[in-house]
Design a protein around this motif. Structure first.
Motif, PDB file in Angstrom:
ATOM      1  N   ALA A  90      -7.124   0.800   3.130  1.00  0.00           N
ATOM      2  CA  ALA A  90      -6.282   0.049   1.742  1.00  0.00           C
ATOM      3  C   ALA A  90      -6.659  -1.162   2.425  1.00  0.00           C
ATOM      4  O   ALA A  90      -6.915  -2.883   2.113  1.00  0.00           O
ATOM      5  CB  ALA A  90      -4.596   0.221   1.521  1.00  0.00           C
ATOM      6  N   THR A 104       1.322   6.180   5.415  1.00  0.00           N
ATOM      7  CA  THR A 104       0.679   5.123   5.589  1.00  0.00           C
ATOM      8  C   THR A 104       0.671   4.732   6.622  1.00  0.00           C
ATOM      9  O   THR A 104       1.195   3.828   7.400  1.00  0.00           O
ATOM     10  CB  THR A 104       0.764   3.707   4.477  1.00  0.00           C
ATOM     11  OG1 THR A 104       1.297   4.512   2.804  1.00  0.00           O
ATOM     12  CG2 THR A 104       0.171   2.600   4.378  1.00  0.00           C
ATOM     13  N   SER A 156       1.077  -1.096  -0.102  1.00  0.00           N
ATOM     14  CA  SER A 156      -0.097   0.348  -0.135  1.00  0.00           C
ATOM     15  C   SER A 156       1.131   1.386  -0.572  1.00  0.00           C
ATOM     16  O   SER A 156       0.423   2.488  -0.620  1.00  0.00           O
ATOM     17  CB  SER A 156      -0.777   0.049   1.504  1.00  0.00           C
ATOM     18  OG  SER A 156      -1.691  -1.464   1.249  1.00  0.00           O
TER      19      SER A 156
END
Length: 296
Positions: free
Chosen positions: A185, A149, A42
């Motif tokens: 994600a 992330t 991701s």
């Protein structure tokens, strides 16, 4: 060093160092290789990247980052974890461990010192009790990151990408969407952690804008208005803004700004989109400055 994505290897390290989880730091270590690989995928980590990791714990995700990134700097608040990290990451030569509180760290200075001009990506399994303050620090200090992330509580992830009129829509939704494009994600169940949290989690990727999504004359004023609008979300926008102790406009002046915005004067803040909040902030800014000039 053994892959810490394996529960058995994690237990072995914890026993070796007789490590006791610190509740005040919100420590929950990942023990699922599929989730770890999903985070790496991701974040789109490559050897061209510099990665700043927040809260490496015993180094589980850090191992994966070191395998894929050009360089990694990991900031860990718990000094009891430093000798463990030095052990679990001893095979990697592209890692720098920093024992600091992320909320007190000069992140731009740290990145400038270690990134070597590489693209910057931030990755973290964030402690849930301090998720929002950390995210807002990253944004408000304008850390030069391409993407962030993060593993967060499922409800927080949903709030980040919520739209107007929904129960999850609020100040966090608007703040995140002002600075970045959020995308969930992966959803991660509690059994992927040690110890197990009581709630589900999610991996969220935030693609940071080089410039904010909209332009506004006073960014600080914009977020003050947003926070005031959602502090008591059942209140009308007028009453929410008037409840802000720092609001220097009268109720009539606030109503006039809302009328100029072109929405009903009894509208609630949860109905406004980001662009409308930005326009309202500019209208309030002008009204405040007009009032100041008239007084002087």
């Amino acid at each position: 060093m053994a892959d810490l994505g394996s529960p058995q290897n994690t237990i072995r390290v914890l026993q070796k160092y007789q490590f006791a989880f610190q509740k005040r730091y919100g420590q929950n270590f990942l023990i699922d290789t599929h989730v770890l690989n999903k985070i790496i995928d991701s974040a789109c980590i490559s050897k061209d990247d510099f990665v700043l990791e927040i809260g490496p714990g015993i180094g589980t995700l850090t191992q994966y980052l070191c395998e894929h990134a050009g360089a990694v700097t990991a900031v860990e608040i718990d000094r009891n974890l430093i000798p463990i990290l030095e052990d679990t990451l001893q095979d990697y030569h592209n890692i720098e461990i920093v024992n600091q509180d992320i909320m007190k760290t000069d992140l731009s200075g740290l990145i400038g010192e270690h990134s070597g001009g590489r693209p910057v990506k931030i990755v973290a399994n964030l402690p849930y009790y301090i998720t929002t303050p950390i995210i807002m620090k990253l944004f408000e200090t304008h850390v030069p990151a391409e993407s962030i992330t993060i593993m967060v509580q499922k409800e927080v992830a949903e709030r980040m990408q919520a739209g107007p009129g929904t129960k999850d829509y609020g100040a966090l939704s608007l703040a995140v969407q002002y600075y970045a494009r959020p995308e969930i994600a992966a959803h991660v169940p509690p059994n992927c952690f040690m110890p197990r949290p009581k709630v589900g989690s999610a991996v969220v990727r935030l693609d940071c804008y080089s410039e904010p999504a909209i332009q506004v004359r006073d960014e600080e004023l914009l977020f003050r208005l947003i926070r005031a609008s959602f502090n008591q979300r059942r209140k009308t926008l007028v009453n929410g803004l008037k409840s802000d102790p720092d609001m220097l406009l009268s109720k009539e002046q606030i109503q006039m700004c809302i009328e100029k915005l072109g929405v009903p004067v009894n509208v609630r803040g949860e109905k406004l989109i980001l662009e409308q909040f930005a326009k309202l902030a500019d209208l309030v800014y002008e009204e405040l400055h007009d009032s100041t000039e008239n007084i002087s």
